[in-house]
Motif scaffolding. Structure first.
Motif, PDB file in Angstrom:
ATOM      1  N   UNK A 127       0.803  -1.217   0.000  1.00 21.34           N
ATOM      2  CA  UNK A 127       0.000   0.000   0.000  1.00 21.34           C
ATOM      3  C   UNK A 127       0.840   1.273   0.000  1.00 21.34           C
ATOM      4  N   UNK A 128       2.179   1.110  -0.038  1.00 24.15           N
ATOM      5  CA  UNK A 128       3.058   2.273  -0.118  1.00 24.15           C
ATOM      6  C   UNK A 128       3.590   2.761   1.211  1.00 24.15           C
ATOM      7  N   UNK A 129       3.112   2.194   2.311  1.00 29.37           N
ATOM      8  CA  UNK A 129       3.604   2.593   3.623  1.00 29.37           C
ATOM      9  C   UNK A 129       4.895   1.838   3.958  1.00 29.37           C
ATOM     10  N   UNK A 130       5.741   2.462   4.751  1.00 27.22           N
ATOM     11  CA  UNK A 130       7.003   1.827   5.140  1.00 27.22           C
ATOM     12  C   UNK A 130       6.725   0.713   6.141  1.00 27.22           C
ATOM     13  N   UNK A 131       7.198  -0.481   5.827  1.00 25.65           N
ATOM     14  CA  UNK A 131       7.019  -1.631   6.717  1.00 25.65           C
ATOM     15  C   UNK A 131       8.158  -1.726   7.727  1.00 25.65           C
ATOM     16  N   UNK A 132       9.388  -1.468   7.277  1.00 26.52           N
ATOM     17  CA  UNK A 132      10.559  -1.503   8.161  1.00 26.52           C
ATOM     18  C   UNK A 132      11.728  -0.784   7.506  1.00 26.52           C
ATOM     19  N   UNK A 133      12.747  -0.529   8.298  1.00 29.37           N
ATOM     20  CA  UNK A 133      13.901   0.232   7.824  1.00 29.37           C
ATOM     21  C   UNK A 133      15.216  -0.496   8.144  1.00 29.37           C
ATOM     22  N   UNK A 134      15.218  -1.802   8.096  1.00 29.76           N
ATOM     23  CA  UNK A 134      16.389  -2.561   8.512  1.00 29.76           C
ATOM     24  C   UNK A 134      16.885  -3.545   7.460  1.00 29.76           C
ATOM     25  N   UNK A 135      16.548  -3.304   6.205  1.00 32.62           N
ATOM     26  CA  UNK A 135      16.910  -4.256   5.148  1.00 32.62           C
ATOM     27  C   UNK A 135      18.243  -3.886   4.492  1.00 32.62           C
ATOM     28  N   UNK A 136      18.730  -4.800   3.676  1.00 33.83           N
ATOM     29  CA  UNK A 136      19.876  -4.550   2.802  1.00 33.83           C
ATOM     30  C   UNK A 136      19.393  -4.591   1.363  1.00 33.83           C
ATOM     31  N   UNK A 137      20.089  -3.886   0.470  1.00 30.99           N
ATOM     32  CA  UNK A 137      19.761  -3.956  -0.939  1.00 30.99           C
ATOM     33  C   UNK A 137      19.988  -5.366  -1.467  1.00 30.99           C
ATOM     34  N   UNK A 138      19.322  -5.720  -2.549  1.00 33.62           N
ATOM     35  CA  UNK A 138      19.398  -7.085  -3.061  1.00 33.62           C
ATOM     36  C   UNK A 138      20.823  -7.478  -3.433  1.00 33.62           C
ATOM     37  N   UNK A 139      21.535  -6.588  -4.102  1.00 35.95           N
ATOM     38  CA  UNK A 139      22.919  -6.900  -4.479  1.00 35.95           C
ATOM     39  C   UNK A 139      23.818  -6.956  -3.256  1.00 35.95           C
ATOM     40  N   UNK A 140      23.716  -5.973  -2.371  1.00 36.92           N
ATOM     41  CA  UNK A 140      24.563  -5.940  -1.176  1.00 36.92           C
ATOM     42  C   UNK A 140      24.349  -7.178  -0.318  1.00 36.92           C
ATOM     43  N   UNK A 141      23.110  -7.589  -0.189  1.00 40.22           N
ATOM     44  CA  UNK A 141      22.795  -8.775   0.601  1.00 40.22           C
ATOM     45  C   UNK A 141      23.416 -10.022  -0.006  1.00 40.22           C
ATOM     46  N   UNK A 142      23.309 -10.167  -1.317  1.00 44.60           N
ATOM     47  CA  UNK A 142      23.883 -11.327  -2.003  1.00 44.60           C
ATOM     48  C   UNK A 142      25.407 -11.307  -1.922  1.00 44.60           C
ATOM     49  N   UNK A 143      26.000 -10.123  -2.018  1.00 40.13           N
ATOM     50  CA  UNK A 143      27.458  -9.981  -1.938  1.00 40.13           C
ATOM     51  C   UNK A 143      27.959 -10.439  -0.567  1.00 40.13           C
ATOM     52  N   UNK A 144      27.258 -10.030   0.491  1.00 41.47           N
ATOM     53  CA  UNK A 144      27.658 -10.405   1.845  1.00 41.47           C
ATOM     54  C   UNK A 144      27.512 -11.905   2.081  1.00 41.47           C
ATOM     55  N   UNK A 145      26.476 -12.504   1.491  1.00 41.66           N
ATOM     56  CA  UNK A 145      26.289 -13.954   1.657  1.00 41.66           C
ATOM     57  C   UNK A 145      27.359 -14.732   0.899  1.00 41.66           C
ATOM     58  N   UNK A 146      27.679 -14.295  -0.298  1.00 41.55           N
ATOM     59  CA  UNK A 146      28.626 -15.040  -1.119  1.00 41.55           C
ATOM     60  C   UNK A 146      30.064 -14.864  -0.625  1.00 41.55           C
ATOM     61  N   UNK A 147      30.400 -13.665  -0.140  1.00 40.65           N
ATOM     62  CA  UNK A 147      31.761 -13.388   0.326  1.00 40.65           C
ATOM     63  C   UNK A 147      31.695 -12.855   1.761  1.00 40.65           C
ATOM     64  N   UNK A 148      31.384 -13.703   2.721  1.00 38.72           N
ATOM     65  CA  UNK A 148      31.152 -13.243   4.094  1.00 38.72           C
ATOM     66  C   UNK A 148      32.397 -12.653   4.770  1.00 38.72           C
ATOM     67  N   UNK A 149      33.579 -12.941   4.259  1.00 40.03           N
ATOM     68  CA  UNK A 149      34.798 -12.406   4.858  1.00 40.03           C
ATOM     69  C   UNK A 149      35.216 -11.071   4.243  1.00 40.03           C
ATOM     70  N   UNK A 150      34.669 -10.742   3.090  1.00 39.20           N
ATOM     71  CA  UNK A 150      35.064  -9.521   2.383  1.00 39.20           C
ATOM     72  C   UNK A 150      34.594  -8.286   3.153  1.00 39.20           C
ATOM     73  N   UNK A 151      35.484  -7.337   3.442  1.00 47.85           N
ATOM     74  CA  UNK A 151      35.067  -6.101   4.113  1.00 47.85           C
ATOM     75  C   UNK A 151      34.122  -5.284   3.227  1.00 47.85           C
ATOM     76  N   UNK A 152      32.976  -4.924   3.777  1.00 46.72           N
ATOM     77  CA  UNK A 152      31.999  -4.096   3.080  1.00 46.72           C
ATOM     78  C   UNK A 152      31.757  -2.840   3.907  1.00 46.72           C
TER      79      UNK A 152
END
Length: 323
Positions: A127-152
């Motif tokens: 409906x356009x209202x903010x549900x939460x403010x604690x997510x990561x972007x889709x690419x950033x999230x995938x990057x962190x999962x694939x390379x968990x040791x890489x400094x971001x």
């Protein structure tokens, strides 16, 4: 103690970066978010590899603005206005492109982006209202999962003196580790790596520091690759913890103990005086650290000469001048 090796243009550390931060006009409005700190300071030491996930997914610039939307329990990448869904395009880019980033030693991300935001990204309801403010972007999230040791790190957070210093330090440690892996991990190489970074680890996390000795005490009881993977999986998260003033004081006093026999009473008094001044927040970290480095060069203590804690990155970055 020798200074950090000189970094030439050809020996810069490969680090990924959201392309808009280098001034490329890739944002949804055709603009950019040029980071002068990245292009005028870090660029001297990091070879930046720019990437815009949205452009990589085949979208043009300018393009429709996008946001994350929670639909049926899942997160979708949707147009801010209208019903266009870009999730499949983004996941296609991620699936095909992540492995090409394995050579990177770190990544600087654009904050709040639905693709690149590392944290605090808004998620909307249908409906356009903010549900939460604690997510990561889709690419950033995938990057962190694939390379968990890489400094971001997010570019905006690099304005914080402590976060900036921590990120740069971790990039240099991770680069050291990656080069060790590329050359083939040996028992001698693993132990030498630990010796180099031992006091950095002590400063960041005493608990992890204490656990690493027993882990490395018998390298024949398990396959070496297994031990090496367990070691670095513990070390990199520990280094991500910010070092408190008290932890720096404790580590510097520990180092001073190795110099006791070779220094005069007056030299020891002056070092302790500056460590105490740092503890009282009267001088920055660089002051007692410089005295320790000078003392080490006089005493020529071989063990301390290998310690990256004394010089974890090029002095010209000036990172300890503000801690």
């Amino acid at each position: 103690m020798t200074a950090h090796p000189v970094i030439t243009k050809d020996s810069r550390i490969p680090v990924g970066i959201s392309a808009c931060l280098l001034g490329s006009p890739v944002r949804h409005d055709g603009g950019h978010k040029h980071s002068r700190y990245c292009t005028e300071v870090l660029d001297r030491y990091f070879q930046f590899h720019p990437l815009c996930p949205e452009m990589g997914a085949g979208l043009p610039a300018p393009r429709q603005a996008m946001r994350l939307v929670e639909i049926d329990g899942g997160i979708r990448l949707c147009a801010t206005h209208g019903e266009k869904d870009f999730t499949a395009l983004m996941h296609g880019f991620i699936d095909q492109g992540l492995e090409r980033l394995a050579h990177l030693r770190g990544f600087v991300l654009m904050a709040k982006s639905p693709s690149c935001g590392m944290e605090r990204v808004r998620v909307y309801r249908a409906d356009g209202e903010v549900a939460r403010r604690d997510a990561s972007g889709l690419f950033a999230s995938a990057l962190a999962r694939r390379f968990p040791l890489m400094p971001l790190e997010e570019e905006g957070r690099l304005n914080d003196d402590g976060l900036r210093e921590n990120f740069v330090e971790r990039v240099f440690v991770y680069d050291d580790w990656c080069r060790l892996r590329e050359n083939g991990v040996t028992a001698e190489g693993l132990l030498a790596f630990h010796r180099r970074h031992k006091f950095q680890l002590l400063a960041h996390c005493q608990a992890t520091y204490r656990r690493m000795g027993p882990l490395l005490s018998d390298l024949k009881r398990r396959p070496l690759p297994v031990i090496a993977d367990e070691y670095i999986a513990r070390v990199m998260p520990a280094l991500a913890r910010r070092v408190s003033r008290g932890s720096h004081v404790n580590t510097m006093l520990h180092l001073t103990g190795f110099l006791r026999e070779g220094l005069s009473t007056e030299d020891r008094r002056l070092i302790h005086q500056q460590i105490e001044a740092y503890q009282r927040e009267e001088v920055p970290l660089v002051v007692p650290m410089t005295m320790l480095r000078s003392a080490q060069s006089k005493v020529e203590q071989p063990y301390l000469a290998t310690q990256e804690y004394l010089c974890p990155y090029p002095d010209a970055l000036g990172l300890r001048n503000r801690l």
